[in-house]
Enzyme design. Structure first.
Site, PDB file in Angstrom:
ATOM      1  CB  THR A 219      -1.003  -0.017   1.181  1.00 47.16           C
ATOM      2  OG1 THR A 219      -1.932   1.054   1.025  1.00 47.16           O
ATOM      3  CG2 THR A 219      -0.309   0.132   2.519  1.00 47.16           C
ATOM      4  CG  ASN A 220      -0.485   4.648  -1.341  1.00 43.54           C
ATOM      5  OD1 ASN A 220      -1.144   5.368  -0.610  1.00 43.54           O
ATOM      6  ND2 ASN A 220      -1.002   4.055  -2.416  1.00 43.54           N
ATOM      7  NE  ARG A 221       4.428   8.658   4.498  1.00 41.71           N
ATOM      8  CZ  ARG A 221       5.055   9.830   4.451  1.00 41.71           C
ATOM      9  NH1 ARG A 221       6.009  10.032   3.564  1.00 41.71           N
ATOM     10  NH2 ARG A 221       4.733  10.793   5.279  1.00 41.71           N
TER      11      ARG A 221
END
Ligand code: C5P
Length: 414
Positions: A219-221
């Site tokens: 995933t990402n931030r």
């Protein structure tokens, strides 16, 4: 947590009518939050409500006189009571009865006028929102249900009580919802006549999750904060909102929520709702890559070796490109907004993206600034328009940025 002012509530006059339910103490918190958010809150209390909370509590929280009696004398700036019912109702933007007892529901349904609250309700021409709170058996009683149905038919908004445990120890449906939920309903009622009334807006939010195996994902931030702020701003402007989300932030009241995980899943949900959409705001941080294949079982490490698996990545679908394609035949949505998080050559990359993805607006975001972009509550963006315009917005909360974007979208809609 201090509450951020809510633009929609600025200088709105809300009459908060409190009746004699044990949940009356929660109305004090509501009065406080509404006031902090910028509303002018005039509180009416029934006689029974005064047994649970004092008028002084509300007066202190709202900084305004509290009305308790149809016959009381004029005091401390309060309206003289022989005209208070008309005075309070006139010019009010909303009458909110919270908590509403079975007794008050019955009186409102039948048009009784024997105390300040019921007289005010009859005189009011503004929207009325009622939040019933009582023991579950009282709420389920056919008499109460019939009264609720009558009020609904008459255009009153009923905030459904929640299920849970009562002060009596019994369990059932009848609890007054939390302040944040009540506030959401107030916003919906006030927004109903605003600029986006009758429009359907899709917002995507959060970072997608691309599965490696049943327990792991990439995933990402992205937190989803900017997307949720956009959904709330669209709701405040009166739109019907579909929020396609990969984030689990608290849900904005009134939005249709579609929870998704992967980019592919998000694409399906967006395309499914596109035919009725007036605007699409793609605030989600969609993964560009996903594991080429998802292992059916958890990938095990070998205890006797340092060997690590290699994950081969594949491209995800570009949702905005598929929307561009669909739009070229259906013409919908009328307005499409993309977001670009860049760490270099912000404006050049952003302009190229706007053109390639066929966008009306692109919100460019410099993610190298510590007070903008991922996770934080503030943002600093430049709005690029397909007309060549370039509008920098000063550092502001994501709420204010969202309002500025929704205002631009409103002006672009046919
Ligand atoms: O190409 P880039 O990922 O920088 O573009 C960002 C914009 O495109 C965002 O609005 C994002 O939601 C959208 N996007 C998309 N599908 C992808 C990747 C990004 O729609 N696969």
């Amino acid at each position: 947590m201090t509450q951020e002012p809510i633009t929609l509530l600025q200088n709105k006059r809300i009459v908060l009518a409190v009746t004699g339910s044990i949940a009356a103490y929660k109305a004090a918190d509501l009065a406080s939050k509404l006031t902090q958010a910028g509303a002018l809150v005039d509180v009416i209390m029934t006689e029974a409500a005064e047994r649970f909370v004092t008028p002084l509590s509300f007066q202190s929280l709202t900084g305004r006189p509290v009305y308790t009696n149809l016959w009381q004398n004029e005091s401390s700036g309060a309206l003289p009571t022989h005209i208070a019912h008309v005075g309070l109702a006139e010019g009010a933007d909303l009458l909110l009865v919270a908590p509403a007892t079975a007794n008050t529901l019955a009186k409102l349904a039948h048009g009784l006028a024997d105390d300040l609250l019921t007289v005010t309700a009859l005189a009011a021409r503004c929207p009325i929102v009622v939040a019933p709170a009582m023991d579950g058996s009282m709420y389920q009683h056919p008499a109460t249900q019939a009264n609720v149905a009558t009020l609904r038919q008459r255009g009153v908004t009923i905030i459904e009580p929640e299920s849970g445990r009562f002060a009596s120890g019994l369990v059932g449906q009848g609890r007054l919802p939390e302040t944040i939920t009540l506030l959401g309903h107030v916003r919906l009622a006030l927004g109903r006549s605003a600029a986006l009334a009758g429009k359907h807006v899709i917002v995507t939010a959060g970072g997608t999750h691309e599965a490696i195996d049943p327990v792991r994902f990439i995933t990402n931030r992205s937190s989803g904060k900017q997307g949720y702020a956009l959904a709330q701003a669209a709701l405040d402007a009166g739109a019907a909102v579909t929020l396609v989300t990969a984030s689990d932030l608290p849900q904005p009241v009134g939005a249709q929520i579609i929870n998704v995980s992967s980019a592919e899943h998000m694409q399906q949900a967006v395309l499914e709702h596109l035919a009725t959409a007036d605007a699409l705001l793609m605030a989600a941080a969609v993964a560009d890559f996903r594991p080429q294949s998802r292992a059916d079982q958890k990938i095990k490490k070998k205890d006797d070796s340092d060997e690590a698996p290699t994950i081969i990545l594949a491209r995800t679908p570009d949702i905005l490109l598929s929307v561009k394609d669909r739009r070229s035949t259906t013409g919908r949505p009328y307005v499409v907004v993309g977001f670009a998080a860049e760490s270099e050559k912000l404006l050049a990359h952003a302009r190229a993206k706007l053109e390639r993805k066929g966008l009306d607006l692109l919100i460019a975001n410099d993610i190298t600034a510590p007070d903008a972009g991922f996770e934080v509550d503030t943002n600093r963006v430049v709005i690029l328009g397909a007309d060549g315009s370039q509008t920098p917005l000063a550092l502001a909360t994501k709420t204010r940025i969202a309002e500025a974007i929704i205002s631009r979208v409103t002006h672009l809609l046919p």
